[in-house]
Motif scaffolding. Structure first.
Motif, PDB file in Angstrom:
ATOM      1  N   TYR A  27       0.826  -1.210   0.000  1.00 22.32           N
ATOM      2  CA  TYR A  27       0.000   0.000   0.000  1.00 22.32           C
ATOM      3  C   TYR A  27       0.863   1.264   0.000  1.00 22.32           C
ATOM      4  O   TYR A  27       0.703   2.135  -0.855  1.00 22.32           O
ATOM      5  N   ILE A  31       2.375   1.377  -4.321  1.00 17.98           N
ATOM      6  CA  ILE A  31       1.582   2.372  -5.061  1.00 17.98           C
ATOM      7  C   ILE A  31       2.428   3.608  -5.351  1.00 17.98           C
ATOM      8  O   ILE A  31       2.410   4.146  -6.460  1.00 17.98           O
ATOM      9  N   SER A  32       3.218   4.035  -4.367  1.00 20.58           N
ATOM     10  CA  SER A  32       4.060   5.226  -4.537  1.00 20.58           C
ATOM     11  C   SER A  32       5.139   5.037  -5.587  1.00 20.58           C
ATOM     12  O   SER A  32       5.600   6.007  -6.190  1.00 20.58           O
ATOM     13  N   CYS A  35       3.368   6.016  -8.703  1.00 25.35           N
ATOM     14  CA  CYS A  35       3.001   7.432  -8.740  1.00 25.35           C
ATOM     15  C   CYS A  35       3.260   8.037  -7.363  1.00 25.35           C
ATOM     16  O   CYS A  35       2.429   7.897  -6.456  1.00 25.35           O
ATOM     17  N   TYR A  36       4.410   8.684  -7.221  1.00 23.88           N
ATOM     18  CA  TYR A  36       4.791   9.244  -5.930  1.00 23.88           C
ATOM     19  C   TYR A  36       3.748  10.250  -5.433  1.00 23.88           C
ATOM     20  O   TYR A  36       3.428  10.278  -4.253  1.00 23.88           O
ATOM     21  N   GLU A  37       3.206  11.039  -6.329  1.00 25.37           N
ATOM     22  CA  GLU A  37       2.213  12.045  -5.951  1.00 25.37           C
ATOM     23  C   GLU A  37       0.957  11.395  -5.366  1.00 25.37           C
ATOM     24  O   GLU A  37       0.314  11.958  -4.484  1.00 25.37           O
ATOM     25  N   LEU A  38       0.598  10.219  -5.855  1.00 26.16           N
ATOM     26  CA  LEU A  38      -0.528   9.485  -5.283  1.00 26.16           C
ATOM     27  C   LEU A  38      -0.199   9.067  -3.845  1.00 26.16           C
ATOM     28  O   LEU A  38      -1.049   9.149  -2.962  1.00 26.16           O
ATOM     29  N   GLY A  39       1.037   8.642  -3.625  1.00 20.92           N
ATOM     30  CA  GLY A  39       1.474   8.315  -2.268  1.00 20.92           C
ATOM     31  C   GLY A  39       1.383   9.522  -1.352  1.00 20.92           C
ATOM     32  O   GLY A  39       0.980   9.403  -0.192  1.00 20.92           O
ATOM     33  N   ALA A  41      -0.722  12.041  -1.767  1.00 30.40           N
ATOM     34  CA  ALA A  41      -2.160  12.271  -1.562  1.00 30.40           C
ATOM     35  C   ALA A  41      -2.751  11.276  -0.564  1.00 30.40           C
ATOM     36  O   ALA A  41      -3.650  11.620   0.205  1.00 30.40           O
ATOM     37  N   MET A  42      -2.230  10.039  -0.560  1.00 28.85           N
ATOM     38  CA  MET A  42      -2.720   9.020   0.383  1.00 28.85           C
ATOM     39  C   MET A  42      -2.144   9.210   1.781  1.00 28.85           C
ATOM     40  O   MET A  42      -2.597   8.577   2.723  1.00 28.85           O
ATOM     41  N   GLN A  45       3.550   9.219   1.796  1.00 29.49           N
ATOM     42  CA  GLN A  45       4.822   9.822   1.407  1.00 29.49           C
ATOM     43  C   GLN A  45       4.795  11.309   1.747  1.00 29.49           C
ATOM     44  O   GLN A  45       3.724  11.910   1.840  1.00 29.49           O
ATOM     45  N   TYR A  60      11.270   8.169  -3.056  1.00 26.50           N
ATOM     46  CA  TYR A  60      10.800   7.441  -4.241  1.00 26.50           C
ATOM     47  C   TYR A  60      11.725   6.262  -4.542  1.00 26.50           C
ATOM     48  O   TYR A  60      11.266   5.176  -4.905  1.00 26.50           O
TER      49      TYR A  60
END
Length: 155
Positions: A27, A31-32, A35-39, A41-42, A45, A60
């Motif tokens: 998770y 996922i990061s 897409c690091y930016e998604l990490g 947002a979650m 990261q 990353y």
């Protein structure tokens, strides 16, 4: 070779936290890695605005490394160990080595970057708690695997 040993405390001390860590890694890091930016947002990261572009590249790199090496080795090790296979113990020991190593690197980077321009991690406490718990589990895991191996050799 399949081991028919009874599944006691050390077995479950490896398996239980191991599967939880694997799920968390998939998770938070898997996922990061895509897409690091998604990490970010979650909430798994840190954004580059808090840790600089170099810090984000460093985290990353860990995410990608986890996706390509750590997650597969840990997964194979847990499955093989669960099935009582010798190769599972070897893979799990390799994963435990990684488990001992990466928290040290992460905490060293966190401490060394404290006074760096642009580094503004809001709270280090969560890093210290999580990394030290994972580090301790990894070290104990290595010891448990060594003990299992020694017990099998005595039989």
């Amino acid at each position: 070779m399949i081991t028919t040993r009874q599944r006691g405390f050390t077995f479950w001390a490896l398996q239980g936290p191991g599967w939880l860590l694997l799920i968390w890694l998939m998770y938070a890091q898997g996922i990061s890695a895509f897409c690091y930016e998604l990490g970010v947002a979650m909430g798994t990261q840190e954004p580059a605005e808090k840790i600089t572009e170099v810090g984000a590249a460093f985290w990353y790199g860990f995410a990608l490394g986890d996706l390509l090496t750590y997650i597969p080795i840990l997964c194979v090790g847990l499955i093989g160990h669960l099935r009582g296979k010798h190769w599972g113990r070897i893979a799990l020991a390799a994963a435990m080595g990684i488990t001992v190593y990466w928290p040290v690197v992460s905490l060293a980077a966190l401490v060394d970057a404290r006074d760096a321009a642009g580094w503004n991690v809001s709270s280090e406490m969560s890093y210290w708690v999580v990394c030290l718990l994972i580090e301790a589990w990894g070290a104990l895991g290595l010891w448990f695997i060594l003990r299992e191996s020694q017990q099998d050799n005595e039989r």
